[in-house]
Design an enzyme around this catalytic site. Structure first.
Site, PDB file in Angstrom:
ATOM      1  N   LYS A 235      33.709  12.050  31.734  1.00 30.43           N
ATOM      2  CA  LYS A 235      35.019  12.213  31.068  1.00 30.43           C
ATOM      3  C   LYS A 235      36.130  12.347  32.094  1.00 30.43           C
ATOM      4  O   LYS A 235      37.264  12.684  31.745  1.00 30.43           O
ATOM      5  CB  LYS A 235      34.998  13.472  30.195  1.00 30.43           C
ATOM      6  CG  LYS A 235      33.969  13.468  29.089  1.00 30.43           C
ATOM      7  CD  LYS A 235      34.022  14.814  28.363  1.00 30.43           C
ATOM      8  CE  LYS A 235      32.903  14.951  27.364  1.00 30.43           C
ATOM      9  NZ  LYS A 235      32.748  16.350  26.917  1.00 30.43           N
TER      10      LYS A 235
ATOM     11  N   ARG B  60      23.512  15.278  46.359  1.00 33.56           N
ATOM     12  CA  ARG B  60      23.503  13.935  46.971  1.00 33.56           C
ATOM     13  C   ARG B  60      24.730  13.188  46.483  1.00 33.56           C
ATOM     14  O   ARG B  60      25.023  13.185  45.273  1.00 33.56           O
ATOM     15  CB  ARG B  60      22.232  13.163  46.610  1.00 33.56           C
ATOM     16  CG  ARG B  60      22.285  11.708  47.049  1.00 33.56           C
ATOM     17  CD  ARG B  60      20.976  10.988  46.888  1.00 33.56           C
ATOM     18  NE  ARG B  60      20.021  11.384  47.917  1.00 33.56           N
ATOM     19  CZ  ARG B  60      18.866  10.764  48.143  1.00 33.56           C
ATOM     20  NH1 ARG B  60      18.525   9.716  47.409  1.00 33.56           N
ATOM     21  NH2 ARG B  60      18.058  11.177  49.092  1.00 33.56           N
TER      22      ARG B  60
ATOM     23  N   HIS C 145      21.207  13.227  56.297  1.00 33.69           N
ATOM     24  CA  HIS C 145      20.151  13.544  55.330  1.00 33.69           C
ATOM     25  C   HIS C 145      19.238  14.555  56.046  1.00 33.69           C
ATOM     26  O   HIS C 145      18.141  14.224  56.510  1.00 33.69           O
ATOM     27  CB  HIS C 145      19.398  12.266  54.963  1.00 33.69           C
ATOM     28  CG  HIS C 145      18.483  12.371  53.774  1.00 33.69           C
ATOM     29  ND1 HIS C 145      18.153  13.569  53.176  1.00 33.69           N
ATOM     30  CD2 HIS C 145      17.806  11.411  53.076  1.00 33.69           C
ATOM     31  CE1 HIS C 145      17.320  13.339  52.164  1.00 33.69           C
ATOM     32  NE2 HIS C 145      17.107  12.038  52.082  1.00 33.69           N
TER      33      HIS C 145
ATOM     34  N   ARG D  86      12.028  10.698  45.786  1.00 35.10           N
ATOM     35  CA  ARG D  86      11.404  11.696  46.666  1.00 35.10           C
ATOM     36  C   ARG D  86      12.217  12.986  46.773  1.00 35.10           C
ATOM     37  O   ARG D  86      11.689  14.088  46.579  1.00 35.10           O
ATOM     38  CB  ARG D  86      11.228  11.118  48.078  1.00 35.10           C
ATOM     39  CG  ARG D  86      10.046  10.206  48.230  1.00 35.10           C
ATOM     40  CD  ARG D  86      10.378   9.119  49.228  1.00 35.10           C
ATOM     41  NE  ARG D  86      11.237   8.178  48.554  1.00 35.10           N
ATOM     42  CZ  ARG D  86      10.782   7.090  47.929  1.00 35.10           C
ATOM     43  NH1 ARG D  86       9.525   6.785  48.005  1.00 35.10           N
ATOM     44  NH2 ARG D  86      11.598   6.301  47.266  1.00 35.10           N
ATOM     45  N   THR D  87      13.494  12.858  47.124  1.00 36.80           N
ATOM     46  CA  THR D  87      14.283  14.054  47.462  1.00 36.80           C
ATOM     47  C   THR D  87      14.483  14.939  46.229  1.00 36.80           C
ATOM     48  O   THR D  87      14.268  16.154  46.283  1.00 36.80           O
ATOM     49  CB  THR D  87      15.642  13.637  48.062  1.00 36.80           C
ATOM     50  OG1 THR D  87      15.408  12.641  49.066  1.00 36.80           O
ATOM     51  CG2 THR D  87      16.348  14.822  48.672  1.00 36.80           C
TER      52      THR D  87
HETATM   53  N1   CP Z   1      13.851   9.208  51.498  1.00 40.52           N
HETATM   54  C1   CP Z   1      14.624   9.422  50.409  1.00 40.52           C
HETATM   55  O1   CP Z   1      15.707  10.035  50.504  1.00 40.52           O
HETATM   56  O2   CP Z   1      14.116   8.927  49.251  1.00 40.52           O
HETATM   57  P1   CP Z   1      14.777   9.054  47.797  1.00 40.52           P
HETATM   58  O3   CP Z   1      16.016   8.192  47.791  1.00 40.52           O
HETATM   59  O4   CP Z   1      13.734   8.591  46.838  1.00 40.52           O
HETATM   60  O5   CP Z   1      15.161  10.503  47.598  1.00 40.52           O
END
Ligand code: CP
Length: 320
Positions: free
Chosen positions: A94, A116, A144, A66-67
């Site tokens: 590396k 992320r 998040h 999603r993100t």
């Molecule tokens: N909700 C969410 O962060 O989903 P993903 O891990 O698919 O990005």
């Protein structure tokens, strides 16, 4: 559509690292702008040229559907060049460090780095080494922020407000960055928050976050407006936190019988990915009269468009 009627507005932060530190006005600015991007994304021609010439790089050290996809779509719908960097085929393999990687991408005149990482605090550390805007797409069990913003947009569009609502966040709160960002946002916007889960999956001293704590679903869900389910994050668990998935579903999985304790018009939410039959009944998850899980995904693109738009506008000051 031009640059929106709000093009004179300035987001008072250089980066989006978390909900912590955002005022109610800043959150409302994102949500109001995102509302306009929902409409834009529903048009046959979704593309704008607002970010033409800008470069956005997605740097994901953890998996995502999603993100990552919605940040890519958001950037492209605003006209930016978007690159998804593949960590598995990068020089990180590396031995190059995360900071050196970020500084390398920054040197290519990147405008926004979307990151992320599995370590809490890694995204903030990285933001201190670059001069482009940095957006936190999830760091460990810390924050998040765009998930909390898209959840808030989903709720606000359905309920017309956030203030005064009672929201229950249920399940694996201990490992959840989504829970932490949502608690911060919902409190800032005047909602009441309950957390429900077994003691093993709730952080010690969680009361200090100003939430009400329950270990029983029916008691915790009583008269709630919103039921937010969380995924059991087994990838972050060392050892056993629940006796078995079957027993977990029996006591803490959301089904119609437990949902009956909430208000009749209570909405069911889940950030995804879902473990069907473990934290949520599969048929309930797909029930469009109660579940807004698909809508959350749609709102994710709009919120990320709003965040990219706001973070690429010139800052008035030198806020962090
Ligand atoms: N909700 C969410 O962060 O989903 P993903 O891990 O698919 O990005």
């Amino acid at each position: 559509m031009s640059t929106t009627a709000d093009s004179s507005l300035r987001f008072p932060h250089r980066h989006l690292l978390g909900i912590e530190g955002l005022s109610a006005d800043a959150i409302t600015m994102v949500l109001d702008l995102a509302d306009s991007y929902v409409e834009q994304s529903r048009k046959p021609d979704k593309k704008l040229s607002l970010l033409r010439g800008r470069t956005v790089i997605n740097l994901f050290f953890e998996s995502s559907t999603r993100t990552r996809t919605s940040f890519e779509l958001a950037g492209k719908r605003l006209g930016a060049d978007v690159i998804n960097m593949s960590v598995s085929t990068s020089a990180i393999k590396k031995g190059e460090t995360v900071i050196d990687t970020a500084m390398t991408l920054n040197a290519m005149h990147t405008d926004v780095l979307v990151v992320r990482h599995s370590d809490s605090g890694a995204v903030k550390l990285l933001s201190e080494k670059v001069n482009c805007a940095v957006m936190n797409a999830g760091d460990g069990s810390h924050e998040h922020p765009t998930q909390a913003l898209l959840d808030a947009l989903t709720i606000r569009r359905r309920k017309g407000r956030l203030q005064g609502l009672t929201v229950a966040i249920c399940g694996d709160v201990l490992h959840s960055r989504v829970a932490r960002s949502n608690i911060l946002l919902l409190h800032t916007m005047g909602a009441r928050v309950r957390v429900i889960g077994p003691p093993t999956l709730l952080p010690s001293a969680i009361e200090r976050f100003g939430v009400e704590v329950f270990h029983d679903m029916r008691a915790g869900l009583k008269d709630c407006d919103i039921v937010m389910m969380l995924r059991l994050q087994t990838e972050r668990m060392q050892g056993r936190f629940v006796p078995s998935p079957r027993e977990y579903f029996h006591y803490f999985g959301l089904d119609r019988e437990k949902l009956a304790a909430a208000r009749d018009d209570a909405l069911v939410m889940h950030p995804g990915p879902m473990n069907r039959g473990i934290e949520i009944d599969s048929e309930l998850a797909d029930d469009i009269d109660r579940s807004v899980i698909r809508e959350q995904v749609e709102m994710g693109v709009a919120v990320r468009m709003a965040c990219l738009d706001l973070l690429t506008r010139d800052l008035l000051g030198n806020a962090p």
